[in-house]
Each structure stands twice: as structure tokens, then as C-alpha cells.
Design a protein around this motif. Structure first.
Motif, PDB file in Angstrom:
ATOM      1  N   VAL A  44       0.839  -1.199   0.000  1.00  0.00           N
ATOM      2  CA  VAL A  44       0.000   0.000   0.000  1.00  0.00           C
ATOM      3  C   VAL A  44       0.879   1.256   0.000  1.00  0.00           C
ATOM      4  CG1 VAL A  44      -1.649   1.336   1.378  1.00  0.00           C
ATOM      5  CG2 VAL A  44      -2.012  -1.105   1.041  1.00  0.00           C
ATOM      6  N   GLY A  45       1.946   1.254   0.783  1.00  0.00           N
ATOM      7  CA  GLY A  45       2.844   2.401   0.839  1.00  0.00           C
ATOM      8  C   GLY A  45       3.543   2.669  -0.481  1.00  0.00           C
ATOM      9  N   ILE A  46       4.050   1.615  -1.112  1.00  0.00           N
ATOM     10  CA  ILE A  46       4.720   1.772  -2.408  1.00  0.00           C
ATOM     11  C   ILE A  46       3.727   2.253  -3.465  1.00  0.00           C
ATOM     12  CG2 ILE A  46       5.816   0.476  -4.288  1.00  0.00           C
ATOM     13  CD1 ILE A  46       7.151  -1.241  -2.073  1.00  0.00           C
ATOM     14  N   THR A  47       2.526   1.699  -3.457  1.00  0.00           N
ATOM     15  CA  THR A  47       1.503   2.116  -4.416  1.00  0.00           C
ATOM     16  C   THR A  47       1.123   3.582  -4.211  1.00  0.00           C
ATOM     17  OG1 THR A  47       0.644  -0.143  -4.499  1.00  0.00           O
ATOM     18  CG2 THR A  47      -0.802   1.612  -5.304  1.00  0.00           C
ATOM     19  N   ALA A  48       0.917   3.980  -2.968  1.00  0.00           N
ATOM     20  CA  ALA A  48       0.565   5.372  -2.682  1.00  0.00           C
ATOM     21  C   ALA A  48       1.689   6.317  -3.092  1.00  0.00           C
ATOM     22  CB  ALA A  48       0.243   5.531  -1.197  1.00  0.00           C
ATOM     23  N   ALA A  49       2.918   5.935  -2.823  1.00  0.00           N
ATOM     24  CA  ALA A  49       4.051   6.769  -3.215  1.00  0.00           C
ATOM     25  C   ALA A  49       4.134   6.904  -4.732  1.00  0.00           C
ATOM     26  CB  ALA A  49       5.345   6.193  -2.648  1.00  0.00           C
ATOM     27  N   ALA A  50       3.960   5.798  -5.454  1.00  0.00           N
ATOM     28  CA  ALA A  50       4.015   5.832  -6.915  1.00  0.00           C
ATOM     29  C   ALA A  50       2.898   6.691  -7.495  1.00  0.00           C
ATOM     30  CB  ALA A  50       3.945   4.411  -7.476  1.00  0.00           C
ATOM     31  N   VAL A  51       1.703   6.550  -6.958  1.00  0.00           N
ATOM     32  CA  VAL A  51       0.583   7.373  -7.429  1.00  0.00           C
ATOM     33  C   VAL A  51       0.848   8.847  -7.132  1.00  0.00           C
ATOM     34  CG1 VAL A  51      -1.866   7.902  -7.063  1.00  0.00           C
ATOM     35  CG2 VAL A  51      -1.129   5.536  -7.348  1.00  0.00           C
ATOM     36  N   GLY A  52       1.374   9.135  -5.948  1.00  0.00           N
ATOM     37  CA  GLY A  52       1.682  10.515  -5.582  1.00  0.00           C
ATOM     38  C   GLY A  52       2.735  11.130  -6.483  1.00  0.00           C
ATOM     39  N   VAL A  53       3.809  10.398  -6.748  1.00  0.00           N
ATOM     40  CA  VAL A  53       4.864  10.904  -7.644  1.00  0.00           C
ATOM     41  C   VAL A  53       4.307  11.093  -9.052  1.00  0.00           C
ATOM     42  CG1 VAL A  53       7.042  10.294  -8.763  1.00  0.00           C
ATOM     43  CG2 VAL A  53       6.781  10.005  -6.302  1.00  0.00           C
ATOM     44  N   GLY A  54       3.507  10.152  -9.502  1.00  0.00           N
ATOM     45  CA  GLY A  54       2.896  10.281 -10.829  1.00  0.00           C
ATOM     46  C   GLY A  54       1.978  11.483 -10.927  1.00  0.00           C
ATOM     47  N   LEU A  55       1.208  11.723  -9.894  1.00  0.00           N
ATOM     48  CA  LEU A  55       0.303  12.877  -9.885  1.00  0.00           C
ATOM     49  C   LEU A  55       1.073  14.188  -9.891  1.00  0.00           C
ATOM     50  CD1 LEU A  55      -2.653  13.754  -9.753  1.00  0.00           C
ATOM     51  CD2 LEU A  55      -2.505  13.620  -7.273  1.00  0.00           C
ATOM     52  N   VAL A  56       2.121  14.268  -9.095  1.00  0.00           N
ATOM     53  CA  VAL A  56       2.949  15.474  -9.084  1.00  0.00           C
ATOM     54  C   VAL A  56       3.593  15.685 -10.447  1.00  0.00           C
ATOM     55  CG1 VAL A  56       5.040  16.515  -8.136  1.00  0.00           C
ATOM     56  CG2 VAL A  56       3.366  15.481  -6.606  1.00  0.00           C
ATOM     57  N   TRP A  57       4.130  14.610 -11.044  1.00  0.00           N
ATOM     58  CA  TRP A  57       4.741  14.723 -12.365  1.00  0.00           C
ATOM     59  C   TRP A  57       3.726  15.204 -13.393  1.00  0.00           C
ATOM     60  CZ3 TRP A  57       3.677  12.321 -16.993  1.00  0.00           C
ATOM     61  CH2 TRP A  57       4.603  12.551 -18.013  1.00  0.00           C
ATOM     62  N   LEU A  58       2.522  14.634 -13.353  1.00  0.00           N
ATOM     63  CA  LEU A  58       1.468  15.009 -14.289  1.00  0.00           C
ATOM     64  C   LEU A  58       1.095  16.479 -14.137  1.00  0.00           C
ATOM     65  CD1 LEU A  58      -0.451  13.754 -16.436  1.00  0.00           C
ATOM     66  CD2 LEU A  58      -2.101  13.487 -14.586  1.00  0.00           C
ATOM     67  N   MET A  59       0.927  16.932 -12.911  1.00  0.00           N
ATOM     68  CA  MET A  59       0.537  18.317 -12.671  1.00  0.00           C
ATOM     69  C   MET A  59       1.655  19.296 -13.051  1.00  0.00           C
ATOM     70  SD  MET A  59      -2.584  18.525 -11.474  1.00  0.00           S
ATOM     71  CE  MET A  59      -2.951  17.489 -12.848  1.00  0.00           C
ATOM     72  N   ARG A  60       2.903  18.898 -12.855  1.00  0.00           N
ATOM     73  CA  ARG A  60       4.041  19.781 -13.146  1.00  0.00           C
ATOM     74  C   ARG A  60       4.339  19.869 -14.640  1.00  0.00           C
ATOM     75  NH1 ARG A  60       6.232  23.381 -10.022  1.00  0.00           N
ATOM     76  NH2 ARG A  60       7.056  22.619  -8.094  1.00  0.00           N
ATOM     77  N   ASN A  61       4.054  18.814 -15.391  1.00  0.00           N
ATOM     78  CA  ASN A  61       4.466  18.754 -16.790  1.00  0.00           C
ATOM     79  C   ASN A  61       3.341  18.915 -17.804  1.00  0.00           C
ATOM     80  OD1 ASN A  61       7.282  18.308 -16.339  1.00  0.00           O
ATOM     81  ND2 ASN A  61       6.715  16.292 -15.582  1.00  0.00           N
ATOM     82  N   HIS A  62       2.118  18.945 -17.358  1.00  0.00           N
ATOM     83  CA  HIS A  62       0.986  19.106 -18.273  1.00  0.00           C
ATOM     84  C   HIS A  62       0.061  20.199 -17.745  1.00  0.00           C
ATOM     85  CE1 HIS A  62       2.443  15.090 -19.274  1.00  0.00           C
ATOM     86  NE2 HIS A  62       1.914  15.296 -20.459  1.00  0.00           N
ATOM     87  N   VAL A  63      -0.050  21.259 -18.479  1.00  0.00           N
ATOM     88  CA  VAL A  63      -0.943  22.358 -18.084  1.00  0.00           C
ATOM     89  C   VAL A  63      -2.309  22.086 -18.703  1.00  0.00           C
ATOM     90  CG1 VAL A  63      -1.339  24.834 -18.201  1.00  0.00           C
ATOM     91  CG2 VAL A  63       0.988  23.941 -17.999  1.00  0.00           C
ATOM     92  N   TRP A  64      -3.336  22.098 -17.892  1.00  0.00           N
ATOM     93  CA  TRP A  64      -4.680  21.836 -18.398  1.00  0.00           C
ATOM     94  C   TRP A  64      -5.441  23.094 -18.459  1.00  0.00           C
ATOM     95  CZ3 TRP A  64      -6.172  16.630 -15.736  1.00  0.00           C
ATOM     96  CH2 TRP A  64      -5.205  15.677 -16.077  1.00  0.00           C
TER      97      TRP A  64
END
Length: 64
Positions: A44-64
Motif C-alpha cells: 500500500v505504501g509503495i503504491t501510494a508513493a508511486a501514485v503521488g509521484v505520478g500525480l505530481v509529475w502530471l501536474m508539473r508537466n501538463h498544463v490543463w
């Protein structure tokens, strides 16, 4: 560093609201976590960390 502090502040605000609004549910969730197997907690911890990093990457690199 500014973003890290903002994220930490948001974490504290959300946790504080949960503790204030639903104290019994938070206590039950903590007891359930204490009883959970270590391997499940790690997954659960690894999954949450991966989702969190992915979300931050998505928000930082894609302007909606």
C-alpha cells in the motif's frame, strides 16, 4: 523546497480535519493498520508513493 512545505502543510490540514471531524473512524483505521500484515502495508505504501509521484509529475508537466 517551497512546494514541499506547501504539500506538508496541506497534509497537516487534511489530517487535522479528519481527526476533528471523524475521531472514531480515525482510531478504528489506526487499529486496523496496526493489525494489517507488514507485506500489505509495504505494498500500500509503495503504491501510494508511486501514485503521488505520478500525480505530481502530471501536474508539473501538463498544463490543463
Amino acid at each position: 523546497m517551497h512546494d514541499l512545505m506547501a504539500a506538508f502543510g496541506l497534509l497537516l490540514a487534511i489530517e487535522g480535519i479528519c481527526f476533528a471531524a471523524f475521531p472514531s473512524a480515525v482510531k478504528k483505521a489506526a487499529a486496523d493498520m496496526a493489525a494489517a500484515p507488514v507485506d500489505m502495508m509495504r505494498l500500500v505504501g509503495i503504491t501510494a508513493a508511486a501514485v503521488g509521484v505520478g500525480l505530481v509529475w502530471l501536474m508539473r508537466n501538463h498544463v490543463w
